[in-house]
Motif scaffolding. Structure first.
Motif, PDB file in Angstrom:
ATOM      1  N   TYR A   1      18.126 -49.813  19.740  1.00 22.84           N
ATOM      2  CA  TYR A   1      18.921 -50.531  20.748  1.00 22.84           C
ATOM      3  C   TYR A   1      20.144 -51.208  20.136  1.00 22.84           C
ATOM      4  O   TYR A   1      21.276 -50.978  20.563  1.00 22.84           O
ATOM      5  CB  TYR A   1      18.045 -51.562  21.457  1.00 22.84           C
TER       6      TYR A   1
ATOM      7  N   PRO B   1      16.145 -55.113  25.837  1.00 16.09           N
ATOM      8  CA  PRO B   1      16.132 -54.717  27.234  1.00 16.09           C
ATOM      9  C   PRO B   1      16.014 -53.193  27.315  1.00 16.09           C
ATOM     10  O   PRO B   1      16.386 -52.496  26.382  1.00 16.09           O
ATOM     11  CB  PRO B   1      17.492 -55.204  27.757  1.00 16.09           C
ATOM     12  N   GLU B   2      15.468 -52.689  28.399  1.00 13.29           N
ATOM     13  CA  GLU B   2      15.300 -51.250  28.517  1.00 13.29           C
ATOM     14  C   GLU B   2      16.657 -50.556  28.558  1.00 13.29           C
ATOM     15  O   GLU B   2      17.686 -51.160  28.809  1.00 13.29           O
ATOM     16  CB  GLU B   2      14.505 -50.939  29.790  1.00 13.29           C
ATOM     17  N   GLU B   3      16.645 -49.246  28.296  1.00 11.44           N
ATOM     18  CA  GLU B   3      17.882 -48.485  28.292  1.00 11.44           C
ATOM     19  C   GLU B   3      18.593 -48.594  29.642  1.00 11.44           C
ATOM     20  O   GLU B   3      17.960 -48.654  30.687  1.00 11.44           O
ATOM     21  CB  GLU B   3      17.582 -47.021  27.985  1.00 11.44           C
ATOM     22  N   ARG B   4      19.920 -48.597  29.569  1.00 10.37           N
ATOM     23  CA  ARG B   4      20.711 -48.728  30.778  1.00 10.37           C
ATOM     24  C   ARG B   4      20.611 -47.442  31.610  1.00 10.37           C
ATOM     25  O   ARG B   4      20.941 -46.360  31.152  1.00 10.37           O
ATOM     26  CB  ARG B   4      22.164 -48.996  30.429  1.00 10.37           C
ATOM     27  N   ARG B   5      20.136 -47.562  32.829  1.00 12.31           N
ATOM     28  CA  ARG B   5      20.020 -46.401  33.716  1.00 12.31           C
ATOM     29  C   ARG B   5      20.611 -46.681  35.095  1.00 12.31           C
ATOM     30  O   ARG B   5      20.557 -45.835  35.977  1.00 12.31           O
ATOM     31  CB  ARG B   5      18.548 -46.008  33.875  1.00 12.31           C
ATOM     32  N   GLN B   6      21.144 -47.877  35.277  1.00  9.97           N
ATOM     33  CA  GLN B   6      21.709 -48.248  36.564  1.00  9.97           C
ATOM     34  C   GLN B   6      23.115 -48.786  36.348  1.00  9.97           C
ATOM     35  O   GLN B   6      23.482 -49.159  35.232  1.00  9.97           O
ATOM     36  CB  GLN B   6      20.833 -49.312  37.236  1.00  9.97           C
TER      37      GLN B   6
ATOM     38  N   GLN C   1      16.985 -55.581  34.126  1.00  8.27           N
ATOM     39  CA  GLN C   1      17.198 -54.815  32.912  1.00  8.27           C
ATOM     40  C   GLN C   1      17.841 -53.472  33.246  1.00  8.27           C
ATOM     41  O   GLN C   1      17.931 -53.065  34.407  1.00  8.27           O
ATOM     42  CB  GLN C   1      15.873 -54.655  32.170  1.00  8.27           C
ATOM     43  N   ARG C   2      18.338 -52.814  32.206  1.00 16.15           N
ATOM     44  CA  ARG C   2      19.031 -51.529  32.332  1.00 16.15           C
ATOM     45  C   ARG C   2      20.317 -51.649  33.155  1.00 16.15           C
ATOM     46  O   ARG C   2      20.737 -50.694  33.797  1.00 16.15           O
ATOM     47  CB  ARG C   2      18.099 -50.461  32.931  1.00 16.15           C
ATOM     48  N   ARG C   3      20.912 -52.852  33.134  1.00 15.98           N
ATOM     49  CA  ARG C   3      22.144 -53.068  33.901  1.00 15.98           C
ATOM     50  C   ARG C   3      23.283 -53.560  33.000  1.00 15.98           C
ATOM     51  O   ARG C   3      24.271 -54.089  33.487  1.00 15.98           O
ATOM     52  CB  ARG C   3      21.903 -54.066  35.037  1.00 15.98           C
TER      53      ARG C   3
END
Length: 331
Positions: free
Chosen positions: A135, A6-11, A103-105
């Motif tokens: 990751y 999954p994409e990097e966490r930003r949210q 994603q990113r959550r």
């Protein structure tokens, strides 16, 4: 088997609930998997195949729900490995999926945390996977713990005895002998996944794969699994003894057309006793760790595992020979 992160966490993390999947989730998981992986629809087939594995534990197949709908999925499969000559319970993280838009959550991280704890409670000492090397280390996975481990046997070095080699479909009564052969080849090998005397451990569920019992002068002498038209690159190989090893490899070599592939790639640990004693002269070892090949230690009281991880990381010990179960043929 190969995990797309999954994409990097930003949210901010979502307030999800993680619970074991049920058949009522299967359709939603399949749709989520298809959307998340796009053309990688084989991941959906992998999920279905893993649920039929004899070691499948429904408590380790997890869904993350938000507002009552699945937004993530993880499937850990219990397996038994050999490390330092001892049986070490493990899980493989075969699938980790987070739905697009979610994603990113922190969903992937939470799924792994729950899966690791459940596996630990079941006595598993490690989790392993193939995945993105920036990751998974965030949750404790260590890179370079296994990878390419095989013997490269020059085809011209194969001198068959003249015995007649044939092949046939595996029968249920063959499996006990195949397991005995497996122990001769892998009983002293690190990270080997212990098979069972069940047909499902030896027959690939994927059509492009050939899996055959090999006979030498009419007697069961070995087993081979390989992709059609790729007999030089074996996915699994067993033989009864030294003479059978050479004859069976020569038989498989005859399936290879032309001179483009001068070597047979045999997935055995070249430093294992059977490989050293039974492979023909000229066989070369090929041992190379992959950064994508990772282990997470789940229990700190498993001395063989801790020694393996630390010594491999320090370059003081060669990686083991991990051969994926037949479900891995999807990759």
């Amino acid at each position: 088997m190969t995990q797309r992160p999954p994409e990097e966490r930003r949210q901010p993390p979502l307030p999800i609930i993680v619970r074991p999947e049920t058949p009522a989730h299967y359709h939603a998981i399949a749709e989520m998997t298809g959307l998340a992986h796009h053309t990688e629809m084989e991941v959906g087939l992998l999920n279905a195949s893993l649920r039929q594995h004899h070691a499948f534990d429904p408590e380790l197949a997890l869904v993350a729900e938000w507002e009552g709908r699945p937004v993530g999925h993880a499937l850990f499969l219990p397996l038994e490995t050999l490390i330092g000559g001892e049986r070490v319970p493990a899980v493989a993280l075969w699938v980790l999926t987070v739905a697009p838009g979610y994603q990113r959550r922190g969903i992937g991280t939470r799924l792994m945390e729950v899966g690791h704890e459940r596996a630990r409670q079941r006595g598993c000492c490690l989790s392993f996977l193939l995945g993105h090397d920036t990751y998974y280390p965030r949750v404790g996975y260590r890179t370079g713990m296994f990878g390419t481990c095989q013997a490269r046997v020059p085809r011209k070095a194969l001198r068959p005895s003249g015995a007649t080699v044939t092949e046939r479909v595996l029968r249920p009564e063959d499996t006990a002998e195949l397991v005995r052969m497996w122990w001769r080849w892998f009983g002293d090998v690190d990270m080997a996944i212990v098979p069972e005397a069940t047909v499902s451990d030896w027959l690939s569920p994927y059509k492009p794969i050939c899996d055959s019992v090999l006979l030498r002068d009419g007697q069961l002498a070995g087993y081979a699994r390989y992709e059609q038209d790729e007999a030089q690159d074996l996915r699994c190989f067993l033989a009864r003894d030294a003479a059978s090893t050479v004859d069976l490899l020569a038989y498989l070599s005859d399936k290879v057309e032309g001179e483009a592939h001068p070597d047979m790639l045999v997935p055995v640990h070249p430093r294992g006793r059977a490989a050293r004693e039974w492979l023909p002269p000229g066989a070369q070892e090929e041992i190379k760790p992959w950064t994508a090949a990772m282990i997470k230690v789940l229990r700190d009281d498993c001395a063989p595992l801790l020694a393996y991880v630390e010594e491999v990381a320090a370059g003081a010990r060669p990686i083991g020979c991990l051969i994926w179960p037949v479900e891995g043929d999807v990759a």
